[in-house]
Design a protein around this motif. Structure first.
Motif, PDB file in Angstrom:
ATOM      1  N   SER A 168      -0.991  -6.823   6.234  1.00 18.71           N
ATOM      2  CA  SER A 168       0.083  -7.273   5.343  1.00 18.71           C
ATOM      3  C   SER A 168       0.726  -6.095   4.628  1.00 18.71           C
ATOM      4  O   SER A 168       1.957  -6.000   4.520  1.00 18.71           O
ATOM      5  N   ILE A 169      -0.112  -5.189   4.123  1.00 19.18           N
ATOM      6  CA  ILE A 169       0.417  -4.009   3.418  1.00 19.18           C
ATOM      7  C   ILE A 169       1.234  -3.141   4.373  1.00 19.18           C
ATOM      8  O   ILE A 169       2.351  -2.705   4.060  1.00 19.18           O
ATOM      9  N   ALA A 170       0.679  -2.873   5.557  1.00 18.52           N
ATOM     10  CA  ALA A 170       1.369  -2.019   6.525  1.00 18.52           C
ATOM     11  C   ALA A 170       2.710  -2.621   6.934  1.00 18.52           C
ATOM     12  O   ALA A 170       3.714  -1.914   7.067  1.00 18.52           O
ATOM     13  N   LYS A 171       2.741  -3.943   7.124  1.00 19.36           N
ATOM     14  CA  LYS A 171       3.976  -4.611   7.520  1.00 19.36           C
ATOM     15  C   LYS A 171       5.050  -4.439   6.453  1.00 19.36           C
ATOM     16  O   LYS A 171       6.219  -4.149   6.769  1.00 19.36           O
ATOM     17  N   ASP A 172       4.674  -4.594   5.174  1.00 23.65           N
ATOM     18  CA  ASP A 172       5.645  -4.450   4.086  1.00 23.65           C
ATOM     19  C   ASP A 172       6.163  -3.017   3.989  1.00 23.65           C
ATOM     20  O   ASP A 172       7.366  -2.778   3.826  1.00 23.65           O
ATOM     21  N   VAL A 173       5.248  -2.033   4.080  1.00 23.67           N
ATOM     22  CA  VAL A 173       5.651  -0.622   3.950  1.00 23.67           C
ATOM     23  C   VAL A 173       6.614  -0.245   5.068  1.00 23.67           C
ATOM     24  O   VAL A 173       7.648   0.395   4.831  1.00 23.67           O
TER      25      VAL A 173
ATOM     26  N   GLN B   4       5.731   3.162  14.661  1.00 23.91           N
ATOM     27  CA  GLN B   4       6.111   3.634  15.997  1.00 23.91           C
ATOM     28  C   GLN B   4       6.882   2.563  16.761  1.00 23.91           C
ATOM     29  O   GLN B   4       7.813   2.869  17.509  1.00 23.91           O
ATOM     30  N   ARG B   5       6.515   1.305  16.573  1.00 23.61           N
ATOM     31  CA  ARG B   5       7.195   0.211  17.294  1.00 23.61           C
ATOM     32  C   ARG B   5       8.654   0.112  16.904  1.00 23.61           C
ATOM     33  O   ARG B   5       9.495  -0.254  17.739  1.00 23.61           O
ATOM     34  N   VAL B   6       8.991   0.393  15.639  1.00 19.54           N
ATOM     35  CA  VAL B   6      10.372   0.220  15.180  1.00 19.54           C
ATOM     36  C   VAL B   6      11.138   1.553  15.114  1.00 19.54           C
ATOM     37  O   VAL B   6      12.266   1.587  14.621  1.00 19.54           O
ATOM     38  N   GLY B   7      10.531   2.639  15.604  1.00 14.32           N
ATOM     39  CA  GLY B   7      11.223   3.923  15.631  1.00 14.32           C
ATOM     40  C   GLY B   7      11.241   4.648  14.301  1.00 14.32           C
ATOM     41  O   GLY B   7      12.103   5.513  14.076  1.00 14.32           O
ATOM     42  N   CYS B   8      10.315   4.325  13.402  1.00  8.66           N
ATOM     43  CA  CYS B   8      10.258   4.975  12.096  1.00  8.66           C
ATOM     44  C   CYS B   8       9.269   6.139  12.165  1.00  8.66           C
ATOM     45  O   CYS B   8       8.144   5.969  12.608  1.00  8.66           O
ATOM     46  N   ARG B   9       9.685   7.293  11.732  1.00 11.27           N
ATOM     47  CA  ARG B   9       8.815   8.479  11.806  1.00 11.27           C
ATOM     48  C   ARG B   9       7.763   8.438  10.717  1.00 11.27           C
ATOM     49  O   ARG B   9       8.071   8.061   9.600  1.00 11.27           O
TER      50      ARG B   9
ATOM     51  N   PHE C 206      -9.746   2.618   4.612  1.00 11.21           N
ATOM     52  CA  PHE C 206      -8.467   3.283   4.379  1.00 11.21           C
ATOM     53  C   PHE C 206      -7.894   3.846   5.675  1.00 11.21           C
ATOM     54  O   PHE C 206      -6.677   3.857   5.877  1.00 11.21           O
ATOM     55  N   HIS C 207      -8.765   4.333   6.550  1.00 15.53           N
ATOM     56  CA  HIS C 207      -8.280   4.854   7.831  1.00 15.53           C
ATOM     57  C   HIS C 207      -7.601   3.753   8.642  1.00 15.53           C
ATOM     58  O   HIS C 207      -6.581   3.996   9.312  1.00 15.53           O
ATOM     59  N   GLN C 208      -8.139   2.545   8.579  1.00 13.01           N
ATOM     60  CA  GLN C 208      -7.534   1.417   9.284  1.00 13.01           C
ATOM     61  C   GLN C 208      -6.127   1.152   8.771  1.00 13.01           C
ATOM     62  O   GLN C 208      -5.204   0.891   9.555  1.00 13.01           O
ATOM     63  N   LEU C 209      -5.937   1.216   7.456  1.00  9.76           N
ATOM     64  CA  LEU C 209      -4.608   1.007   6.882  1.00  9.76           C
ATOM     65  C   LEU C 209      -3.624   2.040   7.413  1.00  9.76           C
ATOM     66  O   LEU C 209      -2.501   1.712   7.787  1.00  9.76           O
ATOM     67  N   GLY C 210      -4.055   3.307   7.459  1.00  7.55           N
ATOM     68  CA  GLY C 210      -3.182   4.351   7.993  1.00  7.55           C
ATOM     69  C   GLY C 210      -2.850   4.127   9.463  1.00  7.55           C
ATOM     70  O   GLY C 210      -1.707   4.342   9.896  1.00  7.55           O
ATOM     71  N   THR C 211      -3.826   3.660  10.231  1.00  8.21           N
ATOM     72  CA  THR C 211      -3.595   3.386  11.656  1.00  8.21           C
ATOM     73  C   THR C 211      -2.604   2.244  11.839  1.00  8.21           C
ATOM     74  O   THR C 211      -1.707   2.313  12.697  1.00  8.21           O
ATOM     75  N   PHE C 212      -2.751   1.195  11.018  1.00 11.29           N
ATOM     76  CA  PHE C 212      -1.819   0.063  11.107  1.00 11.29           C
ATOM     77  C   PHE C 212      -0.395   0.496  10.770  1.00 11.29           C
ATOM     78  O   PHE C 212       0.565   0.103  11.443  1.00 11.29           O
ATOM     79  N   ILE C 213      -0.235   1.282   9.720  1.00 13.18           N
ATOM     80  CA  ILE C 213       1.102   1.756   9.352  1.00 13.18           C
ATOM     81  C   ILE C 213       1.690   2.602  10.471  1.00 13.18           C
ATOM     82  O   ILE C 213       2.867   2.473  10.821  1.00 13.18           O
ATOM     83  N   ALA C 214       0.858   3.451  11.082  1.00 13.76           N
ATOM     84  CA  ALA C 214       1.355   4.361  12.125  1.00 13.76           C
ATOM     85  C   ALA C 214       1.858   3.603  13.342  1.00 13.76           C
ATOM     86  O   ALA C 214       2.958   3.873  13.847  1.00 13.76           O
ATOM     87  N   TYR C 215       1.090   2.620  13.814  1.00  8.85           N
ATOM     88  CA  TYR C 215       1.527   1.957  15.054  1.00  8.85           C
ATOM     89  C   TYR C 215       2.684   0.991  14.790  1.00  8.85           C
ATOM     90  O   TYR C 215       3.567   0.813  15.643  1.00  8.85           O
ATOM     91  N   LYS C 216       2.727   0.367  13.603  1.00 12.14           N
ATOM     92  CA  LYS C 216       3.853  -0.505  13.292  1.00 12.14           C
ATOM     93  C   LYS C 216       5.138   0.311  13.133  1.00 12.14           C
ATOM     94  O   LYS C 216       6.229  -0.131  13.526  1.00 12.14           O
TER      95      LYS C 216
END
Length: 318
Positions: free
Chosen positions: A258-263, A313-318, A301-311
């Motif tokens: 949920s956090i990663a999706k919002d960010v 990447q899907r939308v083209g955000c660096r 916390f590492h999981q949160l960073g991984t979720f943000i990274a792959y989400k």
């Protein structure tokens, strides 16, 4: 990029029995292949060698050609992973107890371990929400599955390759590989900074706080319950602890998603990139009180960073 989409199977009692017999049969065969490969090749069991040693025997048991190939590939991949862990020192130095134990016996597969199916063994009917799947009791047709619209869309449009049959907590699942095209990466106008903490799970440079107050209450309650169960020291208590641990892990993953999706949504809407706080070595650099150690170490916390990274990447955000 490749993602895994999980759908829940809803088999009848007869279908569930056939699926259970299939997993037991293929994992028993995988153990036999593992033992044969270990005796003749050591840890160097590769697909070509294992196929020449074991394929005829697997076919003689009545297993299909594709099932036999997947069993051999699973065993070879397991030994390749073990060799990689040894090479990178993940099992300790030469002569360590853990490494000696891993090197001295063949790899064993659980009787309910996941098995791989390709398009020759598994076909999907998305309109009727059913699958047709190979089993040791013959082809099962019209096995119902449940999936949300968000999961069904990538399945219909982007499913590629193999799927894994998984039995977990008394339920059946299929994990399908979907190859989703990535959007072109845009040049960020600015950056959204993300600070990961304990009291606030994430704080952005836009002053958005994702508070962990309610979560901390939930985790303290879980810790008290686990202590009560551990005090019983029975087999049923051990099973219950495993069940609660899985539930807590699912809860944490849901919050991190949920956090990663919002960010990522905010960064995409404002055409900004995302800058994550570097937490590498945080446990060695930061000292906390004794009563805070479990809180600091248990949240992924590492999981949160991984979720943000792959989400992102899907939308083209660096």
């Amino acid at each position: 990029m490749k993602i895994m989409v999980q759908v829940k199977l809803i088999p009848t009692s007869a279908q569930a029995s056939a699926l259970e017999a299939t997993l037991r049969t293929v994992n028993r065969a995988a153990n036999d292949v593992s033992r044969t490969g270990f005796e003749r090749c050591g840890l160097r069991g590769e697909v070509k060698r294992l196929r020449s040693e074991c394929y005829a025997d697997l076919r003689g048991r009545g297993l299909g050609a594709q099932a036999a190939q997947h069993i051999i590939k699973r065993v070879a991949d397991a030994y390749a992973t073990l060799r990689g862990n040894i090479y990178h020192g993940n099992l300790g130095k030469t002569g360590s107890k853990r490494r000696v134990k891993a090197e001295s016996k063949p790899i064993e597969f659980r009787m309910d371990a996941a098995h791989t199916f390709d398009d020759r063994c598994l076909s999907w009917n998305y309109d009727q929400r059913t699958v047709s799947i190979w089993t040791v009791h013959g082809r099962l047709k019209n096995v119902a599955f449940a999936a949300s619209p968000n999961d069904l869309r990538p399945l219909v449009e982007h499913r590629r390759g193999e799927s894994d049959l998984v039995f977990r907590d008394g339920k059946w699942f299929l994990l399908a590989v979907c190859d989703i095209p990535e959007q072109p990466e845009f040049e960020p106008r600015d950056w959204v900074g993300v600070d990961r903490e304990i009291n606030n799970l994430a704080t952005t440079s836009d002053a958005t706080n994702y508070s962990g107050r309610g979560l901390n209450r939930y985790r303290r309650w879980q810790a008290r319950k686990k202590a009560e169960i551990q005090a019983k020291r029975t087999r049923s208590a051990a099973r219950l602890l495993k069940k609660r641990a899985k539930r807590e892990a699912r809860h944490a993953a849901h919050i991190n998603h949920s956090i990663a999706k919002d960010v990522v949504a905010v960064a995409q809407r404002t055409e900004r990139g995302i800058a994550l706080e570097d937490l590498k070595g945080i446990r060695e650099r930061v000292t906390v009180r004794r009563d805070q150690r479990a809180t600091q170490s248990s949240w992924p916390f590492h999981q949160l960073g991984t979720f943000i990274a792959y989400k992102a990447q899907r939308v083209g955000c660096r």
